[in-house]
Design an enzyme around this catalytic site. Structure first.
Site, PDB file in Angstrom:
ATOM      1  N   ASN A 104      45.777  41.294  29.002  1.00 35.52           N
ATOM      2  CA  ASN A 104      46.065  42.216  30.107  1.00 35.52           C
ATOM      3  C   ASN A 104      47.238  41.641  30.887  1.00 35.52           C
ATOM      4  OD1 ASN A 104      46.088  43.782  32.406  1.00 35.52           O
ATOM      5  ND2 ASN A 104      44.085  43.103  33.174  1.00 35.52           N
ATOM      6  N   TRP A 105      48.412  42.226  30.675  1.00 33.11           N
ATOM      7  CA  TRP A 105      49.628  41.657  31.282  1.00 33.11           C
ATOM      8  C   TRP A 105      49.757  42.040  32.759  1.00 33.11           C
ATOM      9  CZ3 TRP A 105      53.892  42.556  26.916  1.00 33.11           C
ATOM     10  CH2 TRP A 105      53.492  41.862  25.776  1.00 33.11           C
ATOM     11  N   LYS A 106      48.905  42.920  33.214  1.00 30.37           N
ATOM     12  CA  LYS A 106      48.924  43.389  34.623  1.00 30.37           C
ATOM     13  C   LYS A 106      50.355  43.830  35.002  1.00 30.37           C
ATOM     14  CE  LYS A 106      44.901  40.600  35.494  1.00 30.37           C
ATOM     15  NZ  LYS A 106      44.049  39.879  36.421  1.00 30.37           N
ATOM     16  N   GLU A 125      40.395  44.978  39.525  1.00 33.71           N
ATOM     17  CA  GLU A 125      41.499  45.254  40.472  1.00 33.71           C
ATOM     18  C   GLU A 125      41.597  46.751  40.759  1.00 33.71           C
ATOM     19  OE1 GLU A 125      44.340  43.011  38.210  1.00 33.71           O
ATOM     20  OE2 GLU A 125      43.196  41.222  38.751  1.00 33.71           O
ATOM     21  N   GLY A 148      43.880  37.573  31.233  1.00 32.42           N
ATOM     22  CA  GLY A 148      44.945  37.962  32.154  1.00 32.42           C
ATOM     23  C   GLY A 148      46.070  36.936  32.113  1.00 32.42           C
ATOM     24  N   SER A 178      39.578  33.992  33.925  1.00 36.59           N
ATOM     25  CA  SER A 178      40.107  32.622  33.773  1.00 36.59           C
ATOM     26  C   SER A 178      39.887  32.048  32.373  1.00 36.59           C
ATOM     27  CB  SER A 178      39.516  31.698  34.851  1.00 36.59           C
ATOM     28  OG  SER A 178      39.936  32.117  36.131  1.00 36.59           O
ATOM     29  N   GLY A 201      41.408  35.374  37.767  1.00 34.22           N
ATOM     30  CA  GLY A 201      42.608  34.806  38.392  1.00 34.22           C
ATOM     31  C   GLY A 201      42.328  33.644  39.327  1.00 34.22           C
ATOM     32  N   GLU A 214      33.479  40.977  33.359  1.00 34.74           N
ATOM     33  CA  GLU A 214      34.461  40.181  34.095  1.00 34.74           C
ATOM     34  C   GLU A 214      33.952  39.928  35.512  1.00 34.74           C
ATOM     35  OE1 GLU A 214      38.684  40.454  32.359  1.00 34.74           O
ATOM     36  OE2 GLU A 214      38.437  42.069  33.782  1.00 34.74           O
ATOM     37  N   HIS A 239      38.765  48.175  35.584  1.00 36.55           N
ATOM     38  CA  HIS A 239      39.084  46.766  35.840  1.00 36.55           C
ATOM     39  C   HIS A 239      38.808  46.465  37.321  1.00 36.55           C
ATOM     40  CE1 HIS A 239      41.430  43.161  36.560  1.00 36.55           C
ATOM     41  NE2 HIS A 239      41.266  42.912  35.276  1.00 36.55           N
TER      42      HIS A 239
END
Ligand code: PGA
Length: 259
Positions: free
Chosen positions: A9-11, A97, A234, A213, A173, A167, A95
C-alpha cells in the site's frame, strides 16, 4: 491451500515517475514468485504508469479506494469500472486511514465492497481496533462489527471473492507490530466468525492478511501463524528491496522457494 498474498500500500507517496521506478525494481526482483501472490496499490495518478511497467509481470495491480457508484456527479471520486479499465484487480476498502482520517462509515464501506464485486474487483476489506479499544477488551467486538457490516447483504459466493486484512490501528505506521500471537488470535477469531456468517468451507478458503509495521525482520514470524495468509505492507513497500524481502519471507510458508 490458501496461497499467501503480499500487498503493498503505497498510500499518498510518489507521482508516476517515482512509481514507475519502484515498479521497475519490483518487476526485476520478483520474476517468478512461487508460493506467494504479490500486488501493489499505487496512488490513483500513478496507476497507468505502474500498469504499463508491470504489464506481463507476475505482480498484480490494485487501488487504495473507490467510490460505490459507476459514474456521476461525485467530484473527486474514482469508480470501480475506472479502476478495472486501468488494469486493477484488487481494491483496498475500509483502511483505517479511510475510517479514521476521512470518517468513512461501515455503511459506505459496505457499498464500496458490493460495487467492487459487481465489477470483478477483489475487495481487500481492512478491519482493526484502536489502542484504546484493545485496552478496553473490545478487539473482538470491533473487528466483528466491521466484518459483519462490511459484508452485509453479500451472498456466500461474493464473500468468497473477498480478502480480509487485520490491521490493528495502533500498529499502523508506528513501528510497533502486533506479535504473531496477537495477530494469530484475532485471525483465528475472524475465521471462526466467517464460518458462522458464511460457511465452514468459506472460512477455510478466505485469506486473512496481517498489516501494521510489517518489515523484513518480522514478516516470517507473523506469516508462520496458521491463520495469517500474507501481509499488507505500508511504509516498507516503498523500498523495493524490503518489499521483495517481505514477499520472499511470506512465501516460505507456502513451502516453495521463490524466483
Ligand atoms: P505500515 O502500514 O506497514 O506502514 O504500518 C500498513 C497499512 O497501512 O496498510
Amino acid at each position: 491451500m490458501r496461497v499467501p498474498l503480499v500487498v503493498g500500500n503505497w498510500k499518498m507517496h510518489g507521482g508516476p515517475r517515482q512509481a514507475r521506478e519502484l515498479a521497475q525494481s519490483l518487476r526485476d526482483g520478483v520474476k517468478r514468485p512461487r508460493g506467494v501472490e504479490v500486488v501493489v496499490c499505487p496512488p490513483f495518478t500513478a496507476l497507468p504508469a505502474v500498469a504499463e511497467t508491470l504489464a506481463g509481470s507476475a505482480i498484480g495491480l490494485g487501488a487504495q479506494n473507490c467510490h460505490w457508484e459507476d459514474s456521476g456527479a461525485f467530484t473527486g471520486e474514482v469508480s470501480p469500472p475506472m479502476l478495472v479499465e486501468l488494469g486493477c484487480r484488487l481494491v483496498l476498502l475500509g483502511h483505517s486511514e479511510r475510517r479514521h482520517v476521512f470518517h468513512e462509515t461501515d455503511d459506505e464501506i459496505n457499498r464500496k465492497v458490493a460495487a467492487a464485486l459487481r465489477h470483478g474487483l477483489q475487495p481487500l476489506l481492512c478491519v482493526g481496533e484502536t489502542g484504546e479499544e484493545r485496552r478496553q477488551g473490545l478487539t473482538f467486538t470491533v473487528v466483528e462489527g466491521q466484518l459483519r457490516a462490511g459484508w452485509a447483504g453479500l451472498s456466500i459466493e461474493d464473500m468468497g471473492r473477498c480478502t480480509l486484512a487485520y490491521e490493528p490501528v495502533w500498529a499502523i505506521g508506528t513501528g510497533v507490530n502486533a506479535t504473531p500471537a496477537q495477530a494469530g488470535e484475532v485471525h483465528g477469531y475472524l475465521r471462526g466468525l466467517m464460518s458462522q456468517i458464511g460457511s465452514k468451507d468459506l472460512a477455510q478458503t478466505i485469506r486473512i492478511l496481517y498489516g501494521g509495521s510489517v518489515k523484513p525482520e518480522n514478516a516470517a514470524d507473523v506469516t508462520q501463524e496458521p491463520d495469517v495468509d500474507g501481509v499488507l505492507v505500508g511504509g516498507a513497500s516503498l523500498q523495493a528491496q524490503s518489499f521483495i524481502a517481505i514477499a520472499k519471507k511470506s512465501a516460505a510458508k507456502g513451502g516453495a522457494p521463490k524466483e
